[in-house]
Design an enzyme around this catalytic site. Structure first.
Site, mmCIF file in Angstrom:
data_model
loop_
_atom_site.group_PDB
_atom_site.id
_atom_site.type_symbol
_atom_site.label_atom_id
_atom_site.label_comp_id
_atom_site.label_asym_id
_atom_site.label_seq_id
_atom_site.Cartn_x
_atom_site.Cartn_y
_atom_site.Cartn_z
ATOM 1 N N THR A 33 29.824 -8.210 -9.153
ATOM 2 C CA THR A 33 29.046 -7.437 -10.119
ATOM 3 C C THR A 33 29.898 -7.112 -11.338
ATOM 4 O OG1 THR A 33 27.752 -6.520 -8.313
ATOM 5 C CG2 THR A 33 27.692 -5.313 -10.405
ATOM 6 N N ASN B 117 21.958 -17.413 -4.378
ATOM 7 C CA ASN B 117 22.257 -16.593 -3.200
ATOM 8 C C ASN B 117 21.089 -16.483 -2.230
ATOM 9 O OD1 ASN B 117 21.294 -15.082 -5.559
ATOM 10 N ND2 ASN B 117 21.193 -13.374 -4.128
ATOM 11 N N GLN C 262 28.706 -17.296 -4.617
ATOM 12 C CA GLN C 262 28.224 -17.883 -3.356
ATOM 13 C C GLN C 262 28.835 -19.248 -3.070
ATOM 14 O OE1 GLN C 262 26.569 -16.469 -0.986
ATOM 15 N NE2 GLN C 262 25.801 -14.633 -2.002
ATOM 16 N N SER D 297 34.059 -13.384 -5.878
ATOM 17 C CA SER D 297 34.083 -12.109 -5.153
ATOM 18 C C SER D 297 34.771 -12.285 -3.802
ATOM 19 C CB SER D 297 32.641 -11.625 -4.950
ATOM 20 O OG SER D 297 32.622 -10.469 -4.157
ATOM 21 N N GLY D 298 35.590 -11.299 -3.415
ATOM 22 C CA GLY D 298 36.366 -11.422 -2.185
ATOM 23 C C GLY D 298 35.552 -11.280 -0.902
ATOM 24 N N HIS D 299 34.564 -10.384 -0.912
ATOM 25 C CA HIS D 299 33.937 -10.087 0.391
ATOM 26 C C HIS D 299 32.981 -11.161 0.885
ATOM 27 C CE1 HIS D 299 29.830 -8.472 -0.695
ATOM 28 N NE2 HIS D 299 30.403 -8.382 -1.871
ATOM 29 N N THR E 270 44.882 1.232 -13.434
ATOM 30 C CA THR E 270 45.989 0.812 -12.567
ATOM 31 C C THR E 270 45.492 -0.243 -11.587
ATOM 32 O OG1 THR E 270 46.968 2.979 -12.808
ATOM 33 C CG2 THR E 270 47.743 1.655 -10.943
ATOM 34 N N CYS F 16 21.348 -7.082 -2.213
ATOM 35 C CA CYS F 16 21.133 -6.055 -3.242
ATOM 36 C C CYS F 16 19.667 -5.689 -3.377
ATOM 37 C CB CYS F 16 21.622 -6.541 -4.582
ATOM 38 S SG CYS F 16 23.263 -7.152 -4.502
#
Ligand SMILES: Cc1ncc(COP(=O)(O)O)c(C=O)c1O
Length: 380
Positions: free
Chosen positions: A70, A149, A178, A198-200, A236, A323
């Site tokens: 996102t 997706n 995806q 995206s990592g997840h 950071t 989502c």
């Protein structure tokens, strides 16, 4: 448990969790601090950036670590829009995008941008020629996903990129969330300027990801502050998140490269074959779509009823994108593909990871048949 909801999210790999924990505990200093502890952390972050760049096949300077898909999509689309608005305020996308592209474009309409939402064919794709025909003098950006997706449709990204090379003032953003680790995407010399990961979705952690920004794409930052991440994303750095993301990326790329047994294709072909023989089931995914996503409808039966029934057997699938899956109306992607209301409001999505097995597909099909039979009897 049978987990077939990998496009919503994946189970983090133990090595990813371990690397996150190790970096959090041992490399806690701020990478911007000038003392040696800060220097060590900065080195680690830059090593992670180099590794990510090598794995994706792009220069190190093009890697911006983010919190995921996102953020990557918002940073790219709003960043291009705000930076290049003096040249033009027209953006091209498709009618079958994830909300993080669709709603971002909608939000820009409120700021005076004009968006062309290109219709997609029945298989969910657009053609490079149609993209080119949508370009105007004031077009500054084309943005779309690589792999849909919901139905797994694969856009002809390289063809579109090649066409866009003839229009150097039009930037090309691709949402590859995806496709990462499952559907190849070459970023070098293919006309793609910005690309979101995206990592997840690859057994990494939620809140991790990266945005590829090539040297020609100047972005107006969403976050101003300490100018971290080349000034594109102040704040950071989440060093443990970045390192763990790169670990997940390496692991999934290894799986993608091995592929001798091509497990995803085996699972895909098996399930497509079984579903095609099930009475009352309509397959919505194109036959040549991504191997890990299969979408189908059971018209007349509410999808949440089937999901509930399968969940009782510890089998987990979903309706549409995570989502919007609580929004029980039609899938906008299926509507865009020209499906009837009956089909687009009764969709179910199965999404595989490399960990799934043929045996799991057999059990799933058996339980799906039972669930459909049971509800048909109730409706009779
Ligand atoms: C195609 C696509 N883009 C973007 C996203 C958003 O990614 P994230 O959950 O990392 O914000 C998703 C998540 O489902 C997705 O499927």
């Amino acid at each position: 448990m049978i987990y077939f909801d990998n496009s919503a999210t994946t189970k983090p790999h133990p090595e990813v969790i371990e690397s996150f924990a190790k970096v959090s505990a041992n490399y806690f200093a701020n990478p911007s601090s000038i003392h040696p502890l800060g220097g060590q952390v900065e080195k680690l972050l830059e090593a992670a950036r180099q590794q990510a760049a090598d794995l994706i096949g792009v220069p190190k300077e093009t890697i911006i670590f983010t919190s995921g898909g996102t953020e990557g999509n918002n940073t790219a689309i709003k960043g291009v829009a705000l930076e290049h608005q003096s040249r033009g305020k027209h953006i091209i996308t498709t009618q079958a995008e994830h909300p993080s592209i669709h709603d971002t474009c909608r939000s820009l309409e409120k700021l005076g941008f004009e968006i062309t939402y290109m219709p997609v064919a029945e298989d969910g794709t657009v053609s490079a020629a149609d993209v080119e025909n949508s370009i105007r003098k004031d077009t500054i950006l084309v943005t779309m996903m690589q792999v849909n997706n919901e139905i797994g449709a694969i856009q002809p990204i390289e063809e579109i990129g090649n066409v866009l090379k003839k229009h150097p003032k039009v930037l090309f953003h691709v949402d590859a969330v995806q496709g990462l680790g499952k559907v190849p995407l070459n970023l070098s010399d293919t006309g793609v300027d910005l690309c979101t990961f995206s990592g997840h979705k690859i057994h990494g952690l939620k809140g991790t990801g990266l945005l590829y920004v090539n040297h020609t794409a100047k972005l107006y930052p969403l976050l101003h502050g300490g100018s971290q991440e080349s000034g594109i994303r102040s704040g950071t750095e989440n060093v443990a998140g970045a390192v763990s993301f790169v670990k997940a990326l390496r692991l999934v790329k290894e799986k993608q490269d091995i592929q001798e047994d091509n497990i995803l294709k085996t699972l895909h072909d098996k399930l497509m074959e079984e579903l095609s023989q099930l009475e009352g089931v309509k397959i919505n995914s194109p036959a040549d779509g991504a191997n890990h996503i299969i979408h189908f409808s059971v018209p007349g039966i509410k999808p949440e009823v089937i999901i509930h029934s399968l969940s009782q057997k510890e089998i987990y699938i979903s309706t549409k994108s995570a989502c919007s899956s609580r929004d029980l109306t039609e899938s906008q992607v299926l509507v865009a593909c020209g499906k009837t209301k009956e089909v687009s409001s009764s969709g179910l999505r199965v999404s595989f990871s490399y960990e799934n097995t043929e045996e799991e597909v057999d059990i799933f099909v058996k339980e799906l048949k039972k669930a459909i039979q049971q509800f048909k009897e109730v409706l009779r």
